[in-house]
Design a protein around this motif. Sequence first.
Motif, PDB file in Angstrom:
ATOM      1  N   SER B 101      37.384 -41.737  21.563  1.00 48.26           N
ATOM      2  CA  SER B 101      36.702 -40.430  21.620  1.00 48.26           C
ATOM      3  C   SER B 101      36.906 -39.773  22.985  1.00 48.26           C
ATOM      4  O   SER B 101      37.154 -38.565  23.081  1.00 48.26           O
ATOM      5  CB  SER B 101      35.202 -40.593  21.392  1.00 48.26           C
ATOM      6  N   LEU B 166      40.939 -38.512  16.131  1.00 50.20           N
ATOM      7  CA  LEU B 166      39.576 -38.262  15.639  1.00 50.20           C
ATOM      8  C   LEU B 166      39.313 -39.054  14.358  1.00 50.20           C
ATOM      9  O   LEU B 166      38.233 -39.624  14.178  1.00 50.20           O
ATOM     10  CB  LEU B 166      39.368 -36.769  15.365  1.00 50.20           C
ATOM     11  N   THR B 170      36.672 -42.295  13.866  1.00 53.53           N
ATOM     12  CA  THR B 170      35.695 -42.279  12.774  1.00 53.53           C
ATOM     13  C   THR B 170      35.684 -43.619  12.044  1.00 53.53           C
ATOM     14  O   THR B 170      34.618 -44.165  11.724  1.00 53.53           O
ATOM     15  CB  THR B 170      36.043 -41.149  11.782  1.00 53.53           C
ATOM     16  N   LEU B 251      28.447 -36.580  10.290  1.00 53.03           N
ATOM     17  CA  LEU B 251      29.770 -36.554  10.908  1.00 53.03           C
ATOM     18  C   LEU B 251      30.782 -35.861   9.987  1.00 53.03           C
ATOM     19  O   LEU B 251      31.596 -35.038  10.424  1.00 53.03           O
ATOM     20  CB  LEU B 251      30.206 -38.007  11.157  1.00 53.03           C
ATOM     21  N   LEU B 254      30.132 -32.158   9.855  1.00 57.12           N
ATOM     22  CA  LEU B 254      30.621 -31.559  11.095  1.00 57.12           C
ATOM     23  C   LEU B 254      32.138 -31.379  11.043  1.00 57.12           C
ATOM     24  O   LEU B 254      32.676 -30.348  11.451  1.00 57.12           O
ATOM     25  CB  LEU B 254      30.238 -32.477  12.261  1.00 57.12           C
ATOM     26  N   LEU B 255      32.825 -32.373  10.489  1.00 56.93           N
ATOM     27  CA  LEU B 255      34.279 -32.312  10.393  1.00 56.93           C
ATOM     28  C   LEU B 255      34.731 -31.156   9.500  1.00 56.93           C
ATOM     29  O   LEU B 255      35.583 -30.351   9.889  1.00 56.93           O
ATOM     30  CB  LEU B 255      34.795 -33.656   9.864  1.00 56.93           C
ATOM     31  N   ALA B 299      34.151 -30.068  17.304  1.00 58.56           N
ATOM     32  CA  ALA B 299      34.959 -31.081  16.612  1.00 58.56           C
ATOM     33  C   ALA B 299      35.320 -32.247  17.526  1.00 58.56           C
ATOM     34  O   ALA B 299      35.676 -33.318  17.031  1.00 58.56           O
ATOM     35  CB  ALA B 299      36.225 -30.445  16.048  1.00 58.56           C
ATOM     36  N   LYS B 300      35.267 -32.044  18.829  1.00 57.71           N
ATOM     37  CA  LYS B 300      35.667 -33.125  19.737  1.00 57.71           C
ATOM     38  C   LYS B 300      34.489 -33.645  20.560  1.00 57.71           C
ATOM     39  O   LYS B 300      34.236 -34.844  20.592  1.00 57.71           O
ATOM     40  CB  LYS B 300      36.799 -32.655  20.647  1.00 57.71           C
ATOM     41  N   TYR B 303      31.336 -34.235  18.152  1.00 54.01           N
ATOM     42  CA  TYR B 303      31.804 -35.330  17.294  1.00 54.01           C
ATOM     43  C   TYR B 303      31.795 -36.652  18.062  1.00 54.01           C
ATOM     44  O   TYR B 303      31.317 -37.673  17.569  1.00 54.01           O
ATOM     45  CB  TYR B 303      33.218 -35.009  16.816  1.00 54.01           C
TER      46      TYR B 303
END
Lengths: 337, 337
Positions: B101, B166, B170, B251, B254-255, B299-300, B303
């Motif tokens: 991450s 990413l 996950t 999550l 959000l993606l 997103a980054k 996340y």
Amino acid sequence: MAGLCTQVGGRHGVGRHVHHPVVSRRSPPPHGFSPVDRVAPLTSKRKGNAMQVATELSYASFQTVYNVLSFALASMIFTALFLLISQGRVLPRYRNALVVSATVCGIAAYHYFRIFDSFRDAYIAGGAGQPLGADGLGGLTYALVAGDGFNEGYRYVDWLLTVPLLLFETIAVLALARSDARSLLNRLIPASVLMIVLGYPGEISSDVTAKLVWGTLSTIPFIYILYVLFAELSKSLDRQPAEVRGSVGRLRILLIATWGVYPISYLFPVLDSFGLAWFGGEESFVLRQVGYSIADVLAKCLYGLVIYKIARLKSFADSAEFAASEGEAPSSEKQAA
Amino acid sequence: MAGLCTQVGGRHGVGRHVHHPVVSRRSPPPHGFSPVDRVAPLTSKRKGNAMQVATELSYASFQTVYNVLSFALASMIFTALFLLISQGRVLPRYRNALVVSATVCGIAAYHYFRIFDSFRDAYIAGGAGQPLGADGLGGLTYALVAGDGFNEGYRYVDWLLTVPLLLFETIAVLALARSDARSLLNRLIPASVLMIVLGYPGEISSDVTAKLVWGTLSTIPFIYILYVLFAELSKSLDRQPAEVRGSVGRLRILLIATWGVYPISYLFPVLDSFGLAWFGGEESFVLRQVGYSIADVLAKCLYGLVIYKIARLKSFADSAEFAASEGEAPSSEKQAA
């Protein structure tokens, strides 16, 4: 050929970092042009210059802003490093509060780098590159030039990131029950984001009514934050050790005292438009930069050091073993507040 | 002669770190030449301007893009640092997810540095380097100049590296059985690479048909990724603790919410070519930059913080001893989602 040089120069902006000063001194400007001569005098009406950036600065004013921005930058960097390095001096459960405090100072350091560079590049000394006369440096004046300008927007971007984190670290260091902490954060963090976001349109607007409307809207979440911190949070403080309660009290006072600087500064352009021309002039520009910088140092660096002190006190209260390993008497602590 | 000047200036860009600033300051343009005057007005047909870069920006637009790019940059840097520093706060088996991450945020920070500098250097203020009049900064306009241009290609390079990572983080944070994780990754990662690679020819093409064809092709792996994450991954979630299942659910939302911004922005030039001129104008350029930046931060950074929270929750569930050392009640956690 002069045209060629000129154009290249204009494009390149006006950075103060002169890497080849000798080249410049060798060939003085052909017509002794001084950009300051062409600057219109300051007036209390400057449509569009919404951020109230002074169009001309004396040498003393320029240096004062320069130095205070550098002071804030240095304070932020080294508080961030100190807090990171000192993580081992609190119990693991309090380290996140220190890391977040360090992150706040780090983010502010980044923005002070940007603000500092932006300020330096936004002004040009009259007759830049020419030999100084008998007046020396003191006789210089600095004019705001077309280019990126002095970008105060960085401050809002900084606050958008750091203000929620400051509230987060305040709750984190108390190590409250999970549900209590979540309930407080769920109210404080959205309110703080709202406060910053609502202030921004007023800051960039050149219209006084818009400034007052957005400023008032922004004040509502600010008052709500104070209510949560003073009324709601107090209920959770009963289980904290006595000396921690005292430090938390000082933390809240520090928060009000420093956050209060921002709305005062916000009102400067409004007071200017009411005919108090001083509030739109050079001195008030310098005062605002100094005020913002000192408020930021207190609200982030000093605040972070008080958080560190609370984390130390709580670590000693939680674990006699840890207290003994640290020499028990926390007399070596920085009396940050 | 003026034409030559322009070209040289354009080439050199308008970087604020000026290596020969004195040369520039010494000799201002003789006829107050402003490059903005010579910029062709925006039209809805701009052959070759495939990336839809605005040719002229107001001061407010320029500052907004400038600040939002800086905001994204700061967010990426400090999230990366926070995740690296916080590794010790999760069990070793979850640290790789945090490191990946942090790597994603670090790669994005690098690209935002490039994009920020590219943007700053691609535009020149009218009368750059000359003193501002009474209007101050608000009256400035910025013109796109010949030179490197504003390079949006960095975004694709960034996604090509970060999107597979990413997806990897996950899966990594779930600590699934090795065969399950491998099976999921063997499908997700090639699909994500295909999605980015197929989008690129459409982004750089100025032909609407090509844009639509490549955009459609790129959508196929995107839908496949959603299928794997929502249908296939769900089977593996049963053995996860209840609160982790909730976080993984958020999550995925959000993606979808953040990745959805990219195809919408991709369609702007297509809508422009259909006669909706707004989609090719200054406001839409600013909106796209703001949208991309906010989507990237969510997103980054957000996340990554949710990944961190999941890793914390799983660490507590896995080891009561670790939970106790962290104060058991993880009340100090950021409620990231």
